[in-house]
Each structure stands twice: as structure tokens, then as C-alpha cells.
Motif scaffolding. Sequence first.
Motif, PDB file in Angstrom:
ATOM      1  N   GLY A  80       0.787  -1.227   0.000  1.00 36.28           N
ATOM      2  CA  GLY A  80       0.000   0.000   0.000  1.00 36.28           C
ATOM      3  C   GLY A  80       0.818   1.275   0.000  1.00 36.28           C
ATOM      4  N   THR A  81       2.055   1.201   0.461  1.00 32.01           N
ATOM      5  CA  THR A  81       2.910   2.395   0.499  1.00 32.01           C
ATOM      6  C   THR A  81       3.979   2.386  -0.597  1.00 32.01           C
ATOM      7  OG1 THR A  81       4.378   1.348   2.124  1.00 32.01           O
ATOM      8  CG2 THR A  81       2.544   2.670   2.971  1.00 32.01           C
ATOM      9  N   PHE A 107      -2.268   7.162  -6.653  1.00 32.96           N
ATOM     10  CA  PHE A 107      -2.572   5.753  -6.352  1.00 32.96           C
ATOM     11  C   PHE A 107      -2.213   4.824  -7.511  1.00 32.96           C
ATOM     12  CE2 PHE A 107      -5.915   8.407  -4.268  1.00 32.96           C
ATOM     13  CZ  PHE A 107      -5.415   8.321  -2.974  1.00 32.96           C
ATOM     14  N   TRP A 110      -2.010   1.120  -6.572  1.00 30.02           N
ATOM     15  CA  TRP A 110      -3.027   0.545  -5.692  1.00 30.02           C
ATOM     16  C   TRP A 110      -3.600  -0.762  -6.232  1.00 30.02           C
ATOM     17  CZ3 TRP A 110      -3.067   1.894  -0.940  1.00 30.02           C
ATOM     18  CH2 TRP A 110      -4.094   1.458  -0.102  1.00 30.02           C
ATOM     19  N   VAL A 113      -1.795  -3.831  -4.714  1.00 32.03           N
ATOM     20  CA  VAL A 113      -1.816  -4.093  -3.280  1.00 32.03           C
ATOM     21  C   VAL A 113      -2.346  -5.510  -3.027  1.00 32.03           C
ATOM     22  CG1 VAL A 113      -2.939  -3.421  -1.103  1.00 32.03           C
ATOM     23  CG2 VAL A 113      -2.053  -1.670  -2.653  1.00 32.03           C
ATOM     24  N   GLY A 121      -5.217  -8.137  -7.821  1.00 31.79           N
ATOM     25  CA  GLY A 121      -6.028  -7.025  -8.292  1.00 31.79           C
ATOM     26  C   GLY A 121      -6.601  -7.220  -9.675  1.00 31.79           C
ATOM     27  N   ALA A 205     -12.410  -2.552   0.242  1.00 28.37           N
ATOM     28  CA  ALA A 205     -10.966  -2.459   0.011  1.00 28.37           C
ATOM     29  C   ALA A 205     -10.565  -3.237  -1.235  1.00 28.37           C
ATOM     30  CB  ALA A 205     -10.213  -2.974   1.235  1.00 28.37           C
ATOM     31  N   ALA A 208     -11.674  -1.469  -4.359  1.00 28.02           N
ATOM     32  CA  ALA A 208     -10.769  -0.373  -4.720  1.00 28.02           C
ATOM     33  C   ALA A 208      -9.526  -0.904  -5.417  1.00 28.02           C
ATOM     34  CB  ALA A 208     -10.390   0.425  -3.474  1.00 28.02           C
ATOM     35  N   ILE A 209      -8.984  -2.005  -4.908  1.00 29.82           N
ATOM     36  CA  ILE A 209      -7.804  -2.603  -5.537  1.00 29.82           C
ATOM     37  C   ILE A 209      -8.137  -3.039  -6.965  1.00 29.82           C
ATOM     38  CG2 ILE A 209      -6.216  -4.564  -5.448  1.00 29.82           C
ATOM     39  CD1 ILE A 209      -6.481  -4.395  -2.353  1.00 29.82           C
ATOM     40  N   TRP A 212      -8.657   0.057  -9.244  1.00 32.25           N
ATOM     41  CA  TRP A 212      -7.424   0.766  -9.630  1.00 32.25           C
ATOM     42  C   TRP A 212      -6.554  -0.091 -10.548  1.00 32.25           C
ATOM     43  CZ3 TRP A 212     -10.304   3.836  -7.010  1.00 32.25           C
ATOM     44  CH2 TRP A 212     -10.016   5.199  -6.996  1.00 32.25           C
ATOM     45  N   ASP A 213      -6.674  -1.403 -10.452  1.00 38.23           N
ATOM     46  CA  ASP A 213      -6.012  -2.250 -11.451  1.00 38.23           C
ATOM     47  C   ASP A 213      -6.572  -1.942 -12.831  1.00 38.23           C
ATOM     48  OD1 ASP A 213      -4.589  -4.945 -12.342  1.00 38.23           O
ATOM     49  OD2 ASP A 213      -6.663  -5.019 -13.062  1.00 38.23           O
ATOM     50  N   HIS A 253      -6.535  10.565 -11.576  1.00 38.14           N
ATOM     51  CA  HIS A 253      -6.334   9.182 -11.982  1.00 38.14           C
ATOM     52  C   HIS A 253      -7.266   8.900 -13.156  1.00 38.14           C
ATOM     53  CE1 HIS A 253      -9.951   8.566  -9.501  1.00 38.14           C
ATOM     54  NE2 HIS A 253      -9.288   9.074  -8.480  1.00 38.14           N
TER      55      HIS A 253
END
Length: 266
Positions: A80-81, A107, A110, A113, A121, A205, A208-209, A212-213, A253
Motif C-alpha cells: 500500500g505504500t 494511487f 493501488w 496491493v 487485483g 478495500a 478499490a484494488i 485501480w487495477d 487518476h
Amino acid sequence: LFFCQLEAVETAIYLMELRVPGRSSRTGFKNFDCPDDDIQRMLRGEKPRFETLKDTEHFPVLVDQPADAGLLALRSTDGGTTVVPYTPGTSPGDWQPTPPGSAPAAFVGWGQVTPFGMHDGAQFRLSPPPPIHSSLFARDYNEVKEVGAVNSTMRPQDRTDVARYYAAVAAVLVWNPAARQVGVAQGKTLSENARILALLGMGMADAAIAGWDTKYHYNLWRPVTAIQNGDLDGNAGTDPDEDWLPLFNTPAHPSYASGPATRSGA
């Protein structure tokens, strides 16, 4: 430590997700083993033994510390970071930084992740958006151009209200209160509500992954970029408007897929 019921349920749910067949090699957490009876203990709010949990180098100890601290440690290597380099494309259809601030892409990593329940993802990556030279793209382009403009006279007030709501409130702030209200209405117990909220959080969560993929796989430009450059897409049905701006400032994004729609759909 004697796990409180809320933390025990949340922890047990997550540990059971890690035990799904075929996922262990994808989690990045090595040598994990948690017996079924320990999971059942946690679901009852009791202290687990973790008798076969030996490798603390790769799996943080969850006893003798709050369960949430163990989960935070467990997720500390989920990516995540991680900073992922990204250079915007230059072709029509490619995402570009948008006005007013032209902020860099956000992101970017992301979608990479470690998920809670998915394999990765890309497991539910969406099919491609319509090609920019297609009639379907032209139809959507002109609808957004007409209804989505900051000064649109064709947008009904209720659509403006909905847009303002989702622009101001994150999905988690929409659905967590809704879940709490349903829990009260249905007379759920504290542990039942904890399980519901834990699953809801993990679902959003992972959504979101996955979202964003999809975003950074296709890198689709935003409407403000598309409409201001409508003469560059090779589509006779998309007239440009160099001064066009959307109702709200555009997030930094790609546009496809919608973040709020993806998380709400979960």
C-alpha cells in the motif's frame, strides 16, 4: 491478551480469508498456519492458542498485543505504500494530468496491493472501454459534454445533487452508516455487527484494488481531456470544446472504471 469480541471477529475473518485454497502463495505471508479450533475460539471472542504459529519473522504475533496492532503489522508489507513510477501516455485516449492543478497520477500502484479476498487485483479486471473512434464512445462523449459541464442547462437538479453528494463523501462514509442502520433495524448483536462491518470493509478495500487495477491497465483519459481535444480522437462524432470544464475538478487518476461505483457495487 484476551481478545475483545470485536477484534476477535475481525481478525478471525481475515485469517480465514488467508486460508482460502490457492491464496496462500499469493498473500506474501509465509509459513502461515492457524488451526481451525483457534479460528473458532476467536469467533467466540476467546483467546487463540496459535500452537502451530512458529515463524514470527514472516507472520506477526497476534497474542500479547491488541488484535488491531497485529493486523496492522500483517498488512505492513501489502504494497500500500509502494511508490510505482508512472509516465502519462501521449496518444489520444491516454490519461493526462487535468486542470486546474495538473496534479500527477495518484494511487498508481493501488491495483497491485495484496487483496483481502481476491487472488490479485487483476482477478476481476473489467473488459476494455469503448474504442475512442467508435459510435458508442461518441454517444457517451456527447452525453457527458452536454450533461456534465459545469454550466450545463440540461442536467436535472437531482442529478446535480447526487453528483455533489458523491463528490463530497467517500464510499466508506456512505455504506458503513447504512450497514449500522440495517444492523440496528434487524437487531444484530455486537459480534454480528462487527462481522458485517469487517466483511464490508474488506469488500470495499478489494473493490478499490480491483478498480485501480482496471484504471491503470487501460489508462483512459478523463472527459475534460477528451472534450477539449475532441478533434484528435479520429471520431467524426466528437466535436471539441476547448473551454469545456466538468461540474467538479477532476481527480488525478484515469476515468475507467469509476471509483465510487466500483466500491459501492461491492
